[in-house]
Scaffold this active site. Structure first.
Site, PDB file in Angstrom:
ATOM      1  N   ASP A   9       0.602  -1.206  -0.079  1.00  0.00           N
ATOM      2  CA  ASP A   9      -0.031  -0.039  -0.100  1.00  0.00           C
ATOM      3  C   ASP A   9       0.874   1.241   0.083  1.00  0.00           C
ATOM      4  OD1 ASP A   9      -1.723   2.187   0.593  1.00  0.00           O
ATOM      5  OD2 ASP A   9      -2.594   1.264   2.361  1.00  0.00           O
ATOM      6  N   ILE A  10       0.645   2.047  -1.053  1.00  0.00           N
ATOM      7  CA  ILE A  10       1.888   3.129  -1.101  1.00  0.00           C
ATOM      8  C   ILE A  10       1.551   4.312   0.003  1.00  0.00           C
ATOM      9  CG2 ILE A  10       0.402   4.608  -2.687  1.00  0.00           C
ATOM     10  CD1 ILE A  10       2.980   4.764  -4.499  1.00  0.00           C
ATOM     11  N   ASN A  23      -6.156  12.883 -11.105  1.00  0.00           N
ATOM     12  CA  ASN A  23      -6.862  13.275 -12.302  1.00  0.00           C
ATOM     13  C   ASN A  23      -6.654  14.815 -12.572  1.00  0.00           C
ATOM     14  OD1 ASN A  23      -9.272  14.769 -11.038  1.00  0.00           O
ATOM     15  ND2 ASN A  23      -9.578  12.580 -10.531  1.00  0.00           N
ATOM     16  N   GLY A  31      -9.534   4.727  -6.105  1.00  0.00           N
ATOM     17  CA  GLY A  31      -8.188   4.099  -6.306  1.00  0.00           C
ATOM     18  C   GLY A  31      -7.194   4.532  -5.464  1.00  0.00           C
ATOM     19  N   VAL A  32      -6.083   4.717  -5.959  1.00  0.00           N
ATOM     20  CA  VAL A  32      -4.830   5.131  -5.184  1.00  0.00           C
ATOM     21  C   VAL A  32      -5.029   6.654  -4.759  1.00  0.00           C
ATOM     22  CG1 VAL A  32      -3.311   5.726  -7.066  1.00  0.00           C
ATOM     23  CG2 VAL A  32      -2.191   4.805  -4.647  1.00  0.00           C
ATOM     24  N   ASP A  33      -5.531   7.210  -5.626  1.00  0.00           N
ATOM     25  CA  ASP A  33      -5.788   8.917  -5.246  1.00  0.00           C
ATOM     26  C   ASP A  33      -6.824   8.779  -3.932  1.00  0.00           C
ATOM     27  OD1 ASP A  33      -6.318  11.672  -5.688  1.00  0.00           O
ATOM     28  OD2 ASP A  33      -7.517  11.289  -7.526  1.00  0.00           O
ATOM     29  N   SER A 121      -2.215   4.712 -14.188  1.00  0.00           N
ATOM     30  CA  SER A 121      -2.948   4.541 -15.501  1.00  0.00           C
ATOM     31  C   SER A 121      -3.414   3.045 -15.501  1.00  0.00           C
ATOM     32  CB  SER A 121      -2.412   4.897 -16.857  1.00  0.00           C
ATOM     33  OG  SER A 121      -2.581   6.265 -16.895  1.00  0.00           O
ATOM     34  N   GLY A 123      -5.309   1.218 -13.628  1.00  0.00           N
ATOM     35  CA  GLY A 123      -6.564   0.732 -12.985  1.00  0.00           C
ATOM     36  C   GLY A 123      -7.833   1.380 -13.561  1.00  0.00           C
ATOM     37  N   ALA A 124      -8.275   2.683 -13.104  1.00  0.00           N
ATOM     38  CA  ALA A 124      -9.605   3.239 -13.830  1.00  0.00           C
ATOM     39  C   ALA A 124      -9.401   3.810 -14.988  1.00  0.00           C
ATOM     40  CB  ALA A 124      -9.917   4.446 -12.956  1.00  0.00           C
TER      41      ALA A 124
HETATM   42  N1  AR6 Z   1      -1.292   1.404  -3.033  1.00  0.00           N
HETATM   43  C1  AR6 Z   1      -0.651   1.161  -4.243  1.00  0.00           C
HETATM   44  N2  AR6 Z   1      -1.388   1.019  -5.274  1.00  0.00           N
HETATM   45  C2  AR6 Z   1      -2.827   1.087  -5.250  1.00  0.00           C
HETATM   46  C3  AR6 Z   1      -3.605   1.414  -3.968  1.00  0.00           C
HETATM   47  C4  AR6 Z   1      -2.701   1.830  -2.795  1.00  0.00           C
HETATM   48  N3  AR6 Z   1      -3.127   1.994  -1.619  1.00  0.00           N
HETATM   49  N4  AR6 Z   1      -4.873   1.676  -4.397  1.00  0.00           N
HETATM   50  C5  AR6 Z   1      -4.824   1.118  -5.568  1.00  0.00           C
HETATM   51  N5  AR6 Z   1      -3.758   0.941  -6.097  1.00  0.00           N
HETATM   52  P1  AR6 Z   1      -6.171   3.926 -10.160  1.00  0.00           P
HETATM   53  P2  AR6 Z   1      -5.386   5.439 -12.578  1.00  0.00           P
HETATM   54  C6  AR6 Z   1      -3.316   0.529  -7.561  1.00  0.00           C
HETATM   55  O1  AR6 Z   1      -7.274   3.669 -10.590  1.00  0.00           O
HETATM   56  O2  AR6 Z   1      -5.740   3.949 -13.336  1.00  0.00           O
HETATM   57  C7  AR6 Z   1      -8.776   7.954  -9.542  1.00  0.00           C
HETATM   58  O3  AR6 Z   1     -10.322   8.089  -9.521  1.00  0.00           O
HETATM   59  C8  AR6 Z   1      -4.481   0.026  -8.343  1.00  0.00           C
HETATM   60  O4  AR6 Z   1      -4.615  -1.374  -8.183  1.00  0.00           O
HETATM   61  O5  AR6 Z   1      -5.852   4.244  -8.800  1.00  0.00           O
HETATM   62  O6  AR6 Z   1      -4.352   6.122 -13.089  1.00  0.00           O
HETATM   63  C9  AR6 Z   1      -8.056   9.141  -9.868  1.00  0.00           C
HETATM   64  O7  AR6 Z   1      -8.752  10.263  -9.215  1.00  0.00           O
HETATM   65  C10 AR6 Z   1      -3.871   0.024  -9.813  1.00  0.00           C
HETATM   66  O8  AR6 Z   1      -3.119  -0.925 -10.108  1.00  0.00           O
HETATM   67  O9  AR6 Z   1      -5.308   4.972 -11.032  1.00  0.00           O
HETATM   68  C11 AR6 Z   1      -8.469   9.174 -11.415  1.00  0.00           C
HETATM   69  O10 AR6 Z   1      -9.639   9.732 -11.744  1.00  0.00           O
HETATM   70  C12 AR6 Z   1      -3.090   1.120  -9.790  1.00  0.00           C
HETATM   71  O11 AR6 Z   1      -2.934   1.720  -8.473  1.00  0.00           O
HETATM   72  C13 AR6 Z   1      -8.269   7.921 -11.818  1.00  0.00           C
HETATM   73  O12 AR6 Z   1      -8.510   6.943 -10.731  1.00  0.00           O
HETATM   74  C14 AR6 Z   1      -3.662   2.513 -10.405  1.00  0.00           C
HETATM   75  O13 AR6 Z   1      -5.075   2.568 -10.283  1.00  0.00           O
HETATM   76  C15 AR6 Z   1      -6.905   7.340 -12.294  1.00  0.00           C
HETATM   77  O14 AR6 Z   1      -6.715   6.283 -12.730  1.00  0.00           O
END
Ligand code: AR6
Length: 168
Positions: A9-10, A23, A31-33, A121, A123-124
């Protein structure tokens, strides 16, 4: 530069800076945000709002990066970047590479010695983990400059970790 991939978990990373897959609005999300905003506390959103009211009135461009303090996080700084959204037809790999190199530029300007990245990028925003890992590893290994001594890829899923290990 030492480069490491690990599962985790980052928000718990002990690096000087962590990178947020944000975003363009810079006002939080899922997600991570969402995890980073939750762990950093409400001051992070205030700092992001300040950016939107001053230097980033039109938001943050895809491929660019900007820093705020880390507030309640172990990391001193959060570096926010915006990956290309493949689900909206943003398929240019140079924009994704730029997320990693611009984040390193910003970290270096701050004087950070270590930085942790999520799979921006993957994830979502819909990019395959294989593509993200290859682009991220190429970008980081091709980036040179003090004072950054360590880059960690902190990946949530085993599947994404496997992709990064293969790329490394
Ligand atoms: N630690 C590490 N990695 C994580 C964590 C965490 N705590 N939580 C999720 N991930 P995403 P994107 C991973 O969707 O594709 C948001 O709503 C996750 O499993 O977080 O760049 C923003 O506001 C995946 O492999 O980011 C934007 O609108 C990776 O992080 C949008 O999502 C990225 O997934 C950005 O989408």
């Amino acid at each position: 530069m030492r480069i490491i991939a690990e599962q985790g978990d980052i928000t718990r990373a002990g690096t000087d800076a962590i990178v947020n897959a944000a975003n363009s609005l810079l006002l939080g999300g899922g997600g991570v945000d969402g995890a980073i905003h939750h762990a950093a506390g409400p001051k992070l959103l205030e700092a992001c709002r300040r950016l939107r009211n001053t230097t980033h009135r039109d938001g943050l461009e895809v491929g660019d990066a900007v820093a705020t303090p880390g507030f309640d996080l172990p990391a001193r700084w959060v570096i926010h970047t915006v990956g290309p959204n493949r689900n909206r037809g943003q398929t240019d790999p140079t924009l994704l590479a730029s997320c990693f190199t611009r984040s390193l530029d910003v970290a270096a300007e701050l004087g950070a010695r270590s930085i942790a990245f999520p799979a921006v990028s993957a994830g979502a925003f819909g990019w395959p983990a294989d593509d993200v890992s290859r682009i991220a590893v190429d970008a980081v290994t091709g980036w040179h400059g003090p004072p950054i001594e360590e880059t960690r890829f902190v990946l949530f899923d085993q599947r994404v970790l496997t992709a990064f290990e293969a790329a490394l």
